[in-house]
Design a protein around this motif. Structure first.
Motif, mmCIF file in Angstrom:
data_model
loop_
_atom_site.group_PDB
_atom_site.id
_atom_site.type_symbol
_atom_site.label_atom_id
_atom_site.label_comp_id
_atom_site.label_asym_id
_atom_site.label_seq_id
_atom_site.Cartn_x
_atom_site.Cartn_y
_atom_site.Cartn_z
ATOM 1 N N THR A 14 0.758 -8.091 6.545
ATOM 2 C CA THR A 14 -0.450 -8.760 7.030
ATOM 3 C C THR A 14 -1.139 -9.568 5.937
ATOM 4 O OG1 THR A 14 -1.893 -6.909 6.491
ATOM 5 C CG2 THR A 14 -0.887 -6.922 8.702
ATOM 6 N N GLY A 15 -0.758 -9.328 4.677
ATOM 7 C CA GLY A 15 -1.420 -10.000 3.566
ATOM 8 C C GLY A 15 -2.748 -9.356 3.186
ATOM 9 N N LEU A 16 -3.110 -8.256 3.849
ATOM 10 C CA LEU A 16 -4.371 -7.575 3.564
ATOM 11 C C LEU A 16 -4.161 -6.495 2.506
ATOM 12 C CD1 LEU A 16 -5.608 -7.041 7.233
ATOM 13 C CD2 LEU A 16 -6.487 -8.723 5.603
ATOM 14 N N ASP A 17 -5.083 -6.416 1.564
ATOM 15 C CA ASP A 17 -5.063 -5.375 0.551
ATOM 16 C C ASP A 17 -5.704 -4.120 1.125
ATOM 17 O OD1 ASP A 17 -4.985 -4.433 -2.375
ATOM 18 O OD2 ASP A 17 -7.101 -4.198 -1.806
ATOM 19 N N VAL A 18 -5.052 -2.986 0.992
ATOM 20 C CA VAL A 18 -5.520 -1.754 1.621
ATOM 21 C C VAL A 18 -6.901 -1.331 1.113
ATOM 22 C CG1 VAL A 18 -4.341 -0.156 0.044
ATOM 23 C CG2 VAL A 18 -4.822 0.548 2.391
ATOM 24 N N ILE A 19 -7.176 -1.488 -0.162
ATOM 25 C CA ILE A 19 -8.475 -1.080 -0.700
ATOM 26 C C ILE A 19 -9.573 -2.003 -0.203
ATOM 27 C CG2 ILE A 19 -9.830 -0.675 -2.800
ATOM 28 C CD1 ILE A 19 -7.532 1.364 -2.190
ATOM 29 N N SER A 20 -9.336 -3.294 -0.239
ATOM 30 C CA SER A 20 -10.324 -4.254 0.273
ATOM 31 C C SER A 20 -10.610 -3.998 1.746
ATOM 32 C CB SER A 20 -9.828 -5.692 0.100
ATOM 33 O OG SER A 20 -9.657 -5.981 -1.257
ATOM 34 N N TRP A 21 -9.557 -3.726 2.501
ATOM 35 C CA TRP A 21 -9.720 -3.477 3.934
ATOM 36 C C TRP A 21 -10.492 -2.179 4.174
ATOM 37 C CZ3 TRP A 21 -9.982 -6.113 8.098
ATOM 38 C CH2 TRP A 21 -9.891 -5.501 9.343
ATOM 39 N N ALA A 22 -10.177 -1.139 3.429
ATOM 40 C CA ALA A 22 -10.879 0.141 3.576
ATOM 41 C C ALA A 22 -12.375 -0.031 3.296
ATOM 42 C CB ALA A 22 -10.271 1.188 2.650
ATOM 43 N N LYS A 23 -12.685 -0.759 2.241
ATOM 44 C CA LYS A 23 -14.092 -0.998 1.906
ATOM 45 C C LYS A 23 -14.782 -1.831 2.992
ATOM 46 C CE LYS A 23 -13.664 -0.642 -3.105
ATOM 47 N NZ LYS A 23 -13.773 -1.359 -4.378
ATOM 48 N N LYS A 24 -14.045 -2.795 3.536
ATOM 49 C CA LYS A 24 -14.617 -3.654 4.573
ATOM 50 C C LYS A 24 -14.927 -2.857 5.846
ATOM 51 C CE LYS A 24 -13.976 -7.892 7.193
ATOM 52 N NZ LYS A 24 -13.225 -9.139 7.306
ATOM 53 N N GLU A 26 -15.442 0.282 6.126
ATOM 54 C CA GLU A 26 -16.551 1.189 5.830
ATOM 55 C C GLU A 26 -17.880 0.435 5.946
ATOM 56 O OE1 GLU A 26 -17.871 4.359 2.418
ATOM 57 O OE2 GLU A 26 -16.944 2.500 1.733
ATOM 58 N N LYS A 27 -17.932 -0.750 5.367
ATOM 59 C CA LYS A 27 -19.148 -1.582 5.419
ATOM 60 C C LYS A 27 -19.495 -1.976 6.857
ATOM 61 C CE LYS A 27 -21.228 -5.666 3.376
ATOM 62 N NZ LYS A 27 -21.048 -6.832 2.511
ATOM 63 N N LEU A 28 -18.466 -2.155 7.683
ATOM 64 C CA LEU A 28 -18.679 -2.520 9.087
ATOM 65 C C LEU A 28 -19.110 -1.326 9.941
ATOM 66 C CD1 LEU A 28 -15.658 -4.941 9.609
ATOM 67 C CD2 LEU A 28 -18.096 -5.549 9.605
ATOM 68 N N GLY A 29 -19.092 -0.116 9.352
ATOM 69 C CA GLY A 29 -19.594 1.041 10.072
ATOM 70 C C GLY A 29 -18.578 2.100 10.462
ATOM 71 N N ALA A 30 -17.343 1.973 10.008
ATOM 72 C CA ALA A 30 -16.350 3.007 10.320
ATOM 73 C C ALA A 30 -16.832 4.347 9.773
ATOM 74 C CB ALA A 30 -14.993 2.646 9.714
ATOM 75 N N GLY A 31 -16.622 5.391 10.545
ATOM 76 C CA GLY A 31 -17.052 6.721 10.119
ATOM 77 C C GLY A 31 -15.982 7.487 9.371
ATOM 78 N N THR A 54 -6.111 6.815 -3.824
ATOM 79 C CA THR A 54 -6.691 5.517 -4.144
ATOM 80 C C THR A 54 -7.707 5.102 -3.091
ATOM 81 O OG1 THR A 54 -4.684 4.877 -5.328
ATOM 82 C CG2 THR A 54 -6.158 3.101 -4.667
ATOM 83 N N VAL A 55 -7.352 5.268 -1.822
ATOM 84 C CA VAL A 55 -8.274 4.910 -0.744
ATOM 85 C C VAL A 55 -9.462 5.875 -0.722
ATOM 86 C CG1 VAL A 55 -8.554 4.655 1.759
ATOM 87 C CG2 VAL A 55 -6.514 3.747 0.636
ATOM 88 N N ALA A 56 -9.200 7.172 -0.843
ATOM 89 C CA ALA A 56 -10.281 8.167 -0.812
ATOM 90 C C ALA A 56 -11.293 7.929 -1.935
ATOM 91 C CB ALA A 56 -9.704 9.572 -0.903
ATOM 92 N N ASN A 57 -10.815 7.521 -3.093
ATOM 93 C CA ASN A 57 -11.709 7.248 -4.220
ATOM 94 C C ASN A 57 -12.466 5.931 -4.070
ATOM 95 O OD1 ASN A 57 -11.177 9.624 -5.619
ATOM 96 N ND2 ASN A 57 -9.517 8.725 -6.801
ATOM 97 N N ALA A 58 -11.981 5.056 -3.206
ATOM 98 C CA ALA A 58 -12.587 3.729 -3.061
ATOM 99 C C ALA A 58 -13.700 3.684 -2.018
ATOM 100 C CB ALA A 58 -11.508 2.703 -2.703
ATOM 101 N N VAL A 59 -13.742 4.679 -1.137
ATOM 102 C CA VAL A 59 -14.727 4.674 -0.049
ATOM 103 C C VAL A 59 -15.535 5.973 -0.052
ATOM 104 C CG1 VAL A 59 -13.372 3.097 1.411
ATOM 105 C CG2 VAL A 59 -13.054 5.570 1.637
ATOM 106 N N ASP A 60 -16.648 5.938 0.667
ATOM 107 C CA ASP A 60 -17.510 7.117 0.778
ATOM 108 C C ASP A 60 -17.446 7.756 2.155
ATOM 109 O OD1 ASP A 60 -18.564 7.009 -1.872
ATOM 110 O OD2 ASP A 60 -19.846 5.343 -1.264
ATOM 111 N N ILE A 61 -16.425 7.427 2.925
ATOM 112 C CA ILE A 61 -16.218 8.033 4.237
ATOM 113 C C ILE A 61 -14.939 8.875 4.178
ATOM 114 C CG2 ILE A 61 -17.497 6.297 5.559
ATOM 115 C CD1 ILE A 61 -14.846 4.914 6.201
#
Length: 117
Positions: A14-24, A26-31, A54-61
């Motif tokens: 998809t060309g999407l970076d997993v960390i950038s997407w996870a942060k996005k 989260e910012k959009l309201g994912a629980g 890596t993902v768990a450390n990058a987000v607060d959800i």
């Protein structure tokens, strides 16, 4: 393993970076995030601990690890090393390799906080 890139259906980049997407998301309201390693899905060879951590450390959800559970040690590792909040383990249970009681007993023995029986 395909760390860092999101694949559509596990096949199409998809060309999407997993960390950038996870942060996005989260910012959009994912629980929470259900994170499936398509490389490990159904293999019973263990979770992708680096990806999960890596993902768990990058987000607060909460991050739910998915893809690869093959034994109780894999489940323990994804909580301790992978920093997952929860773990999905479908084929391990469907194939009757382990029961929920066996898994819970092992994790309780290891002093992990889990829901009681």
């Amino acid at each position: 393993m395909s760390h860092g890139i999101i694949f559509k259906g596990g096949r199409e980049n998809t060309g999407l970076d997993v960390i950038s997407w996870a942060k996005k998301v989260e910012k959009l309201g994912a629980g929470e995030i259900l994170l499936t390693s398509m490389d490990g899905d159904g293999t019973q060879n263990g979770y992708d601990l680096l990806l999960t951590k890596t993902v768990a450390n990058a987000v607060d959800i909460p991050v739910i690890a998915s893809g690869g559970a093959g034994c109780v040690e894999d489940i323990y590792d994804v909580f301790t090393e992978g920093k997952a909040s929860a773990a999905l383990l479908a084929s391990l249970l469907h194939d009757k390799k382990l029961s929920i009681d066996e898994i819970k007993s092992f994790l309780i023995e290891k002093k992990l906080p889990i829901r009681p029986y």
